[in-house]
Design an enzyme around this catalytic site. Structure first.
Site, PDB file in Angstrom:
ATOM      1  N   MET A  26      -4.360  16.849  -0.078  1.00  0.00           N
ATOM      2  CA  MET A  26      -4.882  16.649   1.376  1.00  0.00           C
ATOM      3  C   MET A  26      -4.280  15.582   1.367  1.00  0.00           C
ATOM      4  O   MET A  26      -4.747  15.248   0.772  1.00  0.00           O
ATOM      5  CB  MET A  26      -5.964  16.602   2.209  1.00  0.00           C
ATOM      6  N   ASP A  50     -16.179  13.039   2.113  1.00  0.00           N
ATOM      7  CA  ASP A  50     -15.815  12.033   2.759  1.00  0.00           C
ATOM      8  C   ASP A  50     -17.035  10.918   2.622  1.00  0.00           C
ATOM      9  O   ASP A  50     -17.196  10.355   3.872  1.00  0.00           O
ATOM     10  CB  ASP A  50     -15.502  11.749   3.733  1.00  0.00           C
ATOM     11  N   GLU A  84     -16.677  16.278  10.689  1.00  0.00           N
ATOM     12  CA  GLU A  84     -17.314  15.617   9.464  1.00  0.00           C
ATOM     13  C   GLU A  84     -18.861  15.063   9.865  1.00  0.00           C
ATOM     14  O   GLU A  84     -19.009  15.231  11.007  1.00  0.00           O
ATOM     15  CB  GLU A  84     -16.109  14.392   9.492  1.00  0.00           C
ATOM     16  N   GLU A  94      -9.441  15.321  13.169  1.00  0.00           N
ATOM     17  CA  GLU A  94     -11.129  14.453  12.871  1.00  0.00           C
ATOM     18  C   GLU A  94     -11.613  13.758  13.603  1.00  0.00           C
ATOM     19  O   GLU A  94     -10.534  12.364  14.080  1.00  0.00           O
ATOM     20  CB  GLU A  94     -10.184  13.715  11.715  1.00  0.00           C
ATOM     21  N   ASP A 143     -21.960   6.825   5.721  1.00  0.00           N
ATOM     22  CA  ASP A 143     -21.119   8.030   5.129  1.00  0.00           C
ATOM     23  C   ASP A 143     -21.377   8.110   3.763  1.00  0.00           C
ATOM     24  O   ASP A 143     -21.457   7.391   2.563  1.00  0.00           O
ATOM     25  CB  ASP A 143     -19.369   7.470   5.082  1.00  0.00           C
ATOM     26  N   ASP A 172     -15.110  17.732   6.329  1.00  0.00           N
ATOM     27  CA  ASP A 172     -15.511  15.800   5.805  1.00  0.00           C
ATOM     28  C   ASP A 172     -17.157  16.325   5.904  1.00  0.00           C
ATOM     29  O   ASP A 172     -18.213  16.327   6.592  1.00  0.00           O
ATOM     30  CB  ASP A 172     -14.943  14.987   6.048  1.00  0.00           C
ATOM     31  N   ASP A 216     -21.644   4.727  11.617  1.00  0.00           N
ATOM     32  CA  ASP A 216     -21.146   5.356  10.507  1.00  0.00           C
ATOM     33  C   ASP A 216     -21.462   5.347   8.866  1.00  0.00           C
ATOM     34  O   ASP A 216     -21.182   4.680   8.459  1.00  0.00           O
ATOM     35  CB  ASP A 216     -19.064   5.809  10.849  1.00  0.00           C
ATOM     36  N   HIS A 261     -20.228  12.130  12.043  1.00  0.00           N
ATOM     37  CA  HIS A 261     -19.163  11.954  13.734  1.00  0.00           C
ATOM     38  C   HIS A 261     -20.086  12.792  14.257  1.00  0.00           C
ATOM     39  O   HIS A 261     -19.847  12.423  15.226  1.00  0.00           O
ATOM     40  CB  HIS A 261     -17.297  11.773  13.221  1.00  0.00           C
ATOM     41  N   LYS A 273     -14.485  11.769  16.275  1.00  0.00           N
ATOM     42  CA  LYS A 273     -15.473  10.694  15.950  1.00  0.00           C
ATOM     43  C   LYS A 273     -15.591  10.257  17.586  1.00  0.00           C
ATOM     44  O   LYS A 273     -14.750   9.691  18.216  1.00  0.00           O
ATOM     45  CB  LYS A 273     -15.224   9.721  15.078  1.00  0.00           C
ATOM     46  N   ASP A 311      -3.353   3.795   0.515  1.00  0.00           N
ATOM     47  CA  ASP A 311      -4.383   4.255  -0.443  1.00  0.00           C
ATOM     48  C   ASP A 311      -3.525   4.247  -1.699  1.00  0.00           C
ATOM     49  O   ASP A 311      -3.702   3.503  -2.788  1.00  0.00           O
ATOM     50  CB  ASP A 311      -5.015   5.369  -0.469  1.00  0.00           C
ATOM     51  N   HIS A 347      -5.199   8.348   1.892  1.00  0.00           N
ATOM     52  CA  HIS A 347      -4.020   7.738   2.926  1.00  0.00           C
ATOM     53  C   HIS A 347      -2.718   7.340   2.472  1.00  0.00           C
ATOM     54  O   HIS A 347      -2.973   6.722   1.697  1.00  0.00           O
ATOM     55  CB  HIS A 347      -4.445   6.695   3.451  1.00  0.00           C
TER      56      HIS A 347
HETATM   57  C1  GCO Z   1     -13.580   7.544   8.989  1.00  0.00           C
HETATM   58  C2  GCO Z   1     -12.931   8.904   9.100  1.00  0.00           C
HETATM   59  C3  GCO Z   1     -12.203   8.401   8.156  1.00  0.00           C
HETATM   60  C4  GCO Z   1     -11.087   9.624   7.841  1.00  0.00           C
HETATM   61  C5  GCO Z   1      -9.762   9.418   7.275  1.00  0.00           C
HETATM   62  C6  GCO Z   1      -9.504  10.870   6.853  1.00  0.00           C
HETATM   63  O1  GCO Z   1     -14.689   7.803   9.507  1.00  0.00           O
HETATM   64  O2  GCO Z   1     -13.774   6.278   8.738  1.00  0.00           O
HETATM   65  O3  GCO Z   1     -13.962   9.205   8.409  1.00  0.00           O
HETATM   66  O4  GCO Z   1     -12.684   8.864   6.463  1.00  0.00           O
HETATM   67  O5  GCO Z   1     -11.769  11.211   7.059  1.00  0.00           O
HETATM   68  O6  GCO Z   1      -9.333   8.093   7.246  1.00  0.00           O
HETATM   69  O7  GCO Z   1      -8.449  10.203   8.127  1.00  0.00           O
HETATM   70 MN    MN Z   2     -13.656  11.560   7.747  1.00  0.00          MN
HETATM   71 MN    MN Z   3     -16.159   8.915   9.029  1.00  0.00          MN
END
Ligand code: GCO
Ligand code: MN
Ligand code: MN
Length: 388
Positions: free
Chosen positions: A91, A290, A220, A184, A260, A248, A258, A223, A186, A60, A57
């Site tokens: 990316m 991700d 993702e 993306e 991850d 992702d 979420d 998600h 969610k 970041d 990002h």
């Molecule tokens: C989340 C998202 C993020 C995005 C990232 C890319 O749930 O936090 O998956 O990780 O993928 O912000 O834009």
């Molecule tokens: Mn993501």
């Molecule tokens: Mn996520």
């Protein structure tokens, strides 16, 4: 056993975000457990574990309050670190969720100044990614949603989102950046409800854009699995529509926040079908993880986590090949295909429709034979469990 085979290679296109291996384990109930690592240190870590690329990002890499000269120095150091370590930046993305200014959304916020600021921040993030030759620009609208629908009409939010996307596509063309945008979805978190909750919702929305050819999706695992949906089905629909611009990979228990988690660690069977799909169709894009390490880990554990994501992917790729060449599986698939040979639907024609109306079907006979899917699934499990 087969260790070399499961060692990541550049052609595997495994990438991680700075925010993934750089995740310090904070959650809504507790603070960071790992010390901060700089973007340069994270690139070194990724090179050590064998990744192909790193994504970021805007903030970041460049803190939101950095001056122009600070930005310049950061970009220079990071570029050098990427070059020295052979790490690509395929990316880039923009953070439109962290700052309080985005508490009511970014592209969908009610305050027009916030929407303009969000577009400006995105254009600047696109400029930054372009300096690293990033080809994909991900947009995750984490704050594009509501706690209460009293705040605005949902169709108005959709119109605002479209206006911003159309604007950014024009900017992409005007600057000759050649980005592919990947949206993306969610369903919720951090908002109670996020607009465009599924990949399918974005696929429909994309068709309404002025430059729909520039825009695809970034599904993702977590998600899609949060609401209990099939990630592989979402990916397959995106692929079939020519819109799978990025992915992702992680893992997730359905019905929860979420998580991850490390790829393949929760739902190995679903992850297997996903890898098998990507490999069968010849998806050639990035395999982006991700995800982040458990809060229990130090940076050695973070490396184990990153290696685990890639190794599991490669093991499933191997299993997919085994599945495709498995004798009994192939013979059941051939039987299935046999029943599919004589397609009576095809493209409509008045004559064909008369024939179809006149055709005779023996529905009892058609339902009389078992389909052997139990056996097929058991064989799949045996391939996965390593006994076949
Ligand atoms: C989340 C998202 C993020 C995005 C990232 C890319 O749930 O936090 O998956 O990780 O993928 O912000 O834009
Ligand atoms: Mn993501
Ligand atoms: Mn996520």
């Amino acid at each position: 056993m087969n260790n070399g085979r499961y060692t990541p290679k550049p052609e595997d296109k495994f990438t991680f975000g700075l925010w993934t291996v750089g995740n310090r384990g904070a959650d809504p109930f507790g603070t960071q457990v790992r010390e901060k690592k700089s973007p340069v240190e994270l690139v070194e870590l990724l090179a050590e574990v064998g990744a192909y690329g790193v994504n970021f990002h805007d903030n970041d890499l460049v803190p939101i309050d950095a001056t122009a000269s600070e930005r310049e120095a950061i970009v220079k150091d990071f570029k050098k670190a990427c070059d020295d370590n052979g790490i690509k930046v395929p990316m880039a993305t923009v953070n439109l969720f962290y700052e309080p200014v985005f508490r009511d959304g970014a592209f969908t916020a009610n305050d027009a100044r916030v929407r303009a600021y969000a577009v400006q921040k995105t254009m600047r993030a696109m400029d930054l990614g372009a300096e690293f030759d990033a080809e994909t620009f991900v947009l995750w609208g984490g704050r594009e949603g509501v706690e209460t629908d009293a705040c605005r009409r949902t169709d108005e939010a959709i119109k605002r989102f479209r206006e911003c996307l159309n604007y950014l596509c024009e900017y992409n063309a005007a600057q000759n950046y050649g980005y592919q945008f990947a949206l993306e979805a969610k369903p919720n978190e951090p908002r109670a409800d996020i607009y465009f909750p599924t990949t399918g919702a974005y696929l429909a929305f994309i068709e309404t854009l002025e430059h729909k050819e520039m825009v695809g999706v970034n599904p993702e695992v977590a998600h899609e699995q949060m609401p209990g949906l099939s990630m592989m089905h979402a990916v397959a629909q995106a692929w079939e529509a020519g819109k799978l611009f990025h992915i992702d990979l992680n893992d997730q228990y359905p019905g929860r926040y979420d998580q991850d988690l490390r790829f393949g660690s929760v739902s190995p069977k679903q992850s297997f079908w996903l890898v098998k799909f990507l490999e069968d169709v010849g998806y050639s894009g990035m395999r982006h993880f991700d995800a982040h390490a458990y809060r229990t880990e130090d940076y050695e554990g973070v490396k184990e986590f990153a290696r685990g994501c890639m190794r599991t992917y490669l093991i499933f790729k191997d299993k997919a090949e085994r599945w495709n060449n498995h004798e009994e599986i192939r013979s059941i698939l051939a039987e299935i295909e046999e029943t599919n040979k004589d397609n009576k639907v095809g493209k409509f024609s008045p004559e064909g429709s008369q024939n179809l109306l006149a055709a005779e079907f023996d529905r009892v006979e058609m339902a009389s034979k078992g389909l052997k899917y139990e056996r097929l699934d058991q064989l799949t499990m045996e391939v996965l469990l390593g006994v076949d």
